[in-house]
Each structure stands twice: as structure tokens, then as C-alpha cells.
Design an enzyme around this catalytic site. Structure first.
Site, PDB file in Angstrom:
ATOM      1  N   ASP A   1       0.823  -1.217   0.000  1.00  0.00           N
ATOM      2  CA  ASP A   1       0.000   0.000   0.000  1.00  0.00           C
ATOM      3  C   ASP A   1       0.854   1.264   0.000  1.00  0.00           C
ATOM      4  O   ASP A   1       0.463   2.290   0.553  1.00  0.00           O
ATOM      5  CB  ASP A   1      -0.925   0.027   1.230  1.00  0.00           C
ATOM      6  CG  ASP A   1      -2.082  -0.938   1.106  1.00  0.00           C
ATOM      7  OD1 ASP A   1      -2.299  -1.451  -0.001  1.00  0.00           O
ATOM      8  OD2 ASP A   1      -2.768  -1.180   2.109  1.00  0.00           O
TER       9      ASP A   1
ATOM     10  N   CYS B   1     -19.151 -15.179  -5.807  1.00  0.00           N
ATOM     11  CA  CYS B   1     -20.406 -14.608  -5.306  1.00  0.00           C
ATOM     12  C   CYS B   1     -21.630 -15.139  -6.040  1.00  0.00           C
ATOM     13  O   CYS B   1     -22.708 -15.263  -5.452  1.00  0.00           O
ATOM     14  CB  CYS B   1     -20.372 -13.081  -5.401  1.00  0.00           C
ATOM     15  SG  CYS B   1     -18.997 -12.347  -4.485  1.00  0.00           S
TER      16      CYS B   1
ATOM     17  N   CYS C   1     -25.183 -14.426  -4.908  1.00  0.00           N
ATOM     18  CA  CYS C   1     -25.211 -13.943  -3.518  1.00  0.00           C
ATOM     19  C   CYS C   1     -25.019 -12.426  -3.471  1.00  0.00           C
ATOM     20  O   CYS C   1     -24.125 -11.881  -4.118  1.00  0.00           O
ATOM     21  CB  CYS C   1     -24.116 -14.624  -2.705  1.00  0.00           C
ATOM     22  SG  CYS C   1     -24.025 -14.068  -0.988  1.00  0.00           S
TER      23      CYS C   1
ATOM     24  N   CYS D   1     -23.622  -9.122   1.134  1.00  0.00           N
ATOM     25  CA  CYS D   1     -22.829  -7.958   1.516  1.00  0.00           C
ATOM     26  C   CYS D   1     -23.501  -6.658   1.075  1.00  0.00           C
ATOM     27  O   CYS D   1     -23.518  -5.672   1.816  1.00  0.00           O
ATOM     28  CB  CYS D   1     -21.420  -8.056   0.942  1.00  0.00           C
ATOM     29  SG  CYS D   1     -21.325  -8.108  -0.866  1.00  0.00           S
TER      30      CYS D   1
ATOM     31  N   CYS E   1     -24.824  -3.678   3.836  1.00  0.00           N
ATOM     32  CA  CYS E   1     -24.198  -2.366   3.955  1.00  0.00           C
ATOM     33  C   CYS E   1     -25.204  -1.348   4.491  1.00  0.00           C
ATOM     34  O   CYS E   1     -26.257  -1.131   3.879  1.00  0.00           O
ATOM     35  CB  CYS E   1     -23.665  -1.903   2.602  1.00  0.00           C
ATOM     36  SG  CYS E   1     -22.877  -0.270   2.676  1.00  0.00           S
TER      37      CYS E   1
ATOM     38  N   CYS F   1     -19.256   5.112   2.320  1.00  0.00           N
ATOM     39  CA  CYS F   1     -18.736   4.003   3.128  1.00  0.00           C
ATOM     40  C   CYS F   1     -18.392   4.425   4.557  1.00  0.00           C
ATOM     41  O   CYS F   1     -17.657   5.402   4.771  1.00  0.00           O
ATOM     42  CB  CYS F   1     -17.500   3.417   2.445  1.00  0.00           C
ATOM     43  SG  CYS F   1     -16.767   2.031   3.315  1.00  0.00           S
TER      44      CYS F   1
ATOM     45  N   CYS G   1     -16.356  -0.358   9.931  1.00  0.00           N
ATOM     46  CA  CYS G   1     -17.679  -0.968   9.816  1.00  0.00           C
ATOM     47  C   CYS G   1     -17.539  -2.455   9.516  1.00  0.00           C
ATOM     48  O   CYS G   1     -17.803  -3.305  10.352  1.00  0.00           O
ATOM     49  CB  CYS G   1     -18.472  -0.267   8.707  1.00  0.00           C
ATOM     50  SG  CYS G   1     -20.047  -1.060   8.306  1.00  0.00           S
TER      51      CYS G   1
ATOM     52  N   CYS H   1     -19.936  -5.743   5.456  1.00  0.00           N
ATOM     53  CA  CYS H   1     -19.891  -6.535   4.222  1.00  0.00           C
ATOM     54  C   CYS H   1     -18.913  -7.693   4.342  1.00  0.00           C
ATOM     55  O   CYS H   1     -19.040  -8.708   3.641  1.00  0.00           O
ATOM     56  CB  CYS H   1     -19.550  -5.654   3.022  1.00  0.00           C
ATOM     57  SG  CYS H   1     -17.910  -4.907   3.085  1.00  0.00           S
TER      58      CYS H   1
ATOM     59  N   CYS I   1     -20.152 -12.124   4.951  1.00  0.00           N
ATOM     60  CA  CYS I   1     -19.758 -12.954   3.809  1.00  0.00           C
ATOM     61  C   CYS I   1     -19.580 -14.408   4.242  1.00  0.00           C
ATOM     62  O   CYS I   1     -18.875 -14.702   5.224  1.00  0.00           O
ATOM     63  CB  CYS I   1     -18.454 -12.429   3.214  1.00  0.00           C
ATOM     64  SG  CYS I   1     -17.831 -13.437   1.840  1.00  0.00           S
TER      65      CYS I   1
END
Length: 319
Positions: free
Chosen positions: A139, A201, A204, A207, A211, A227, A255, A258, A262
């Protein structure tokens, strides 16, 4: 005889890297898509994402000598292995005014941990190839880590835009070692690039429905403007907008709804269903005390003043 890749993989296990993959250097497939995401403004106040755009096109822009990308994953479970989280668990906070925090906030800084492990892997590689050059990024450079991890066979983008690994779910961090050694040197002739994985996914959308603020788009892109992770971690000075305050609940730092919901992350939810911080303690702390206690942790990212602002919005919420 094992290929160089096989030997590197074994060494990565010894070092404590959760999974490893590699891919030859080429142009990014996601660059134009990324530009459209920026154009839509969904990066919110994270202006650093708009810098060095040319470097995002190809890893050469980050490390001109790069020929192979070695991608290492570090799971949150492995990162937390030697961390005492009991002060943040529900039992320790019983009866106190508390704010929920995500595990990332009180675990060792993954940047330094994963960077150290990848540098160790680089040293292992240089024993056989002392003349190669390399660079480790965690990062810290404009490189699309999720794309390269996907192309290295380490997962596939999920509906919430995070990469989903078949064993680790989406609870891991990504680091990249760029080296000047040709990709062909790592694998035997009969070995090929990893196959493309199936969509994890499918139909599905748990998530997306979980949210609290509708930050996950139908295009599987995240809108940081909505977000709660952005507003409680990345945002350091702006007041929280009304829709965030309304949906904040008792979230102090992060948070991750999501992630928690999962199906691939069941172990994550079972182990860290609740971590929190005493809000009264936060109010009473001086800046010096805050730094002494949490200075080495990601929890300090928003700053004490912003955390206090969020604490006051939470009010007397009790879980």
C-alpha cells in the site's frame, strides 16, 4: 527437483506468509476502469488515489526493472496470532459506554509486518540470484494490488470489490515484491499461469444488502463517499454527514459489515464478532496518553479529535 517457485512457496510458509502467487509483468487490465471510478468521484477525499496515474498502467512505473511480481497475502488471523485482544472484547467492556472497532484498528500495522516478511523472501531469493534487484510495496505505491493478486491465482473480486481467496475469504492484506528476474526462471516449462477462478459470489448479494449506507454498487465498485469505513478511518477532519450519523450505530472505528456477513468469512465473524473501546476512557485521555497507548496501532489513523467527535455522535449507545 522442485522449481524455484516451489522453493519460494515453502520459504514463504516458514516466514509466515499466508499464501503466495506470482505473475509476469504486463499492462494493467483495470486501468481504464479505475479512471472511470475516479471520474465518478467515488474515491471521496482520498486524493492520493488520483496521483501518479501513469504509474498504475504498468508496474514499470513503480519499479522500472520489474519482470516478475511476487504477491504475498497475510491473513488477519495470522497477523493476530500473538496479539492480546482481551482488553477490547465484550467481557472487558461490560457495562461501559463503548464504541465498536474493527480488528484492523488494534492489530499490529500490517504494512510493516508484511513488508518485513516480503523483504525476508527477497533475501532468500538473492542467495541464488545475488545480482537481481527488487522492491517491496505494501500500500505504498500506485499499483493495483487486487488485480495482480487475482491474476496470480490468489482469489477473485467479490461483490463488495474485495478479493475473495478460497481459504482466507477476504480477510487478508496484500503485499508485492517486484523483482528483475524473469518469470520463466521460477517455473518449470510445463507449468502455466493459474487458471481463472469461478465467481465466488454468483447470485449472492448478502454484503450489498448488509451495507448500512448502500456503498456497494451494482457494478461491484465501492463508493467511498458513502462508506462508513471511509468516514470513520480515512476521514480525519470533515464532519460526518447526516446519513452517516443516522446509520453509525455504535461504530467508532470502521464498519466491515460486508466482510462479517460474507459466507467465506465465517471464521472472522466467530472470532471477532465484537471488539470495542471504552468511550469514556477516550474522552479522558490526553493526546500524549493516546499516543503512548495506541501510537503503534492503526486506531490512531483518524486522530484523537476525530475519534472523540465520532464518540459524541454515538452518544450513550450501549450494545
Amino acid at each position: 527437483m522442485d522449481s524455484l517457485y516451489d522453493r519460494l512457496k515453502k520459504e514463504s510458509v516458514r516466514i509466515g506468509i499466508s499464501d503466495l502467487g506470482m505473475v509476469p509483468v504486463s499492462d494493467s487490465d483495470s486501468f481504464l476502469d479505475y479512471l472511470q471510478w475516479l471520474k465518478s468521484g467515488r474515491q471521496a477525499g482520498m486524493v492520493y488515489l488520483e496521483r501518479n496515474l501513469e504509474a498504475r498502467k504498468n508496474p514499470f512505473g513503480v519499479f522500472p526493472a520489474a519482470k516478475t511480481l511476487i504477491i504475498g497475502l497475510l491473513s488477519i488471523q495470522d497477523l493476530a496470532e500473538k496479539t492480546d485482544l482481551s482488553p477490547y472484547q465484550e467481557k472487558a467492556l461490560s457495562g461501559k459506554r463503548k464504541g465498536r472497532i474493527i480488528p484492523y484498528g488494534v492489530l499490529p500495522d500490517y504494512h510493516s509486518v508484511l513488508r518485513s516478511k516480503l523483504n525476508e523472501l527477497y533475501s532468500f531469493l538473492r542467495k541464488d540470484f545475488p545480482d537481481i534487484s527488487g522492491r517491496v510495496v505494501v500500500d505504498t505505491a500506485p499499483i493495483p494490488e487486487k488485480e495482480w493478486a487475482y491474476r496470480a491465482g490468489l482469489g477473485r473480486p467479490g461483490r463488495n470489490s474485495l478479493l475473495i481467496h478460497p481459504a482466507l475469504g477476504s480477510t487478508f492484506f496484500i503485499g508485492i515484491l517486484l523483482v528483475s528476474l524473469e518469470y520463466e526462471a521460477f517455473r518449470k516449462e510445463e507449468e502455466t499461469l493459474p487458471p481463472v477462478q469461478k465467481d465466488p459470489c454468483s447470485n449472492c448479494d448478502l454484503c450489498k444488502r448488509a451495507c448500512p449506507v448502500g456503498a456497494i454498487g451494482s457494478d461491484r465498485k465501492l463508493d467511498a463517499r458513502r462508506c462508513l469505513n471511509y468516514w470513520t478511518i480515512e476521514n480525519k477532519k470533515d464532519p460526518l454527514p447526516g446519513f452517516v450519523q443516522k446509520n453509525l450505530g455504535n461504530r467508532l472505528f470502521g464498519c466491515d459489515e460486508c466482510i462479517r456477513i460474507c459466507p467465506y468469512n465465517r471464521a472472522y465473524k466467530e472470532k471477532w464478532d465484537f471488539l470495542g473501546l471504552d468511550l469514556d476512557l477516550l474522552e479522558e485521555m490526553s493526546g500524549k496518553e493516546f499516543q503512548e497507548r495506541f501510537g503503534s496501532l492503526p486506531l490512531v489513523r483518524p486522530g484523537l479529535d476525530q475519534l472523540r467527535n465520532i464518540s459524541r455522535i454515538i452518544g450513550d449507545f450501549r450494545r
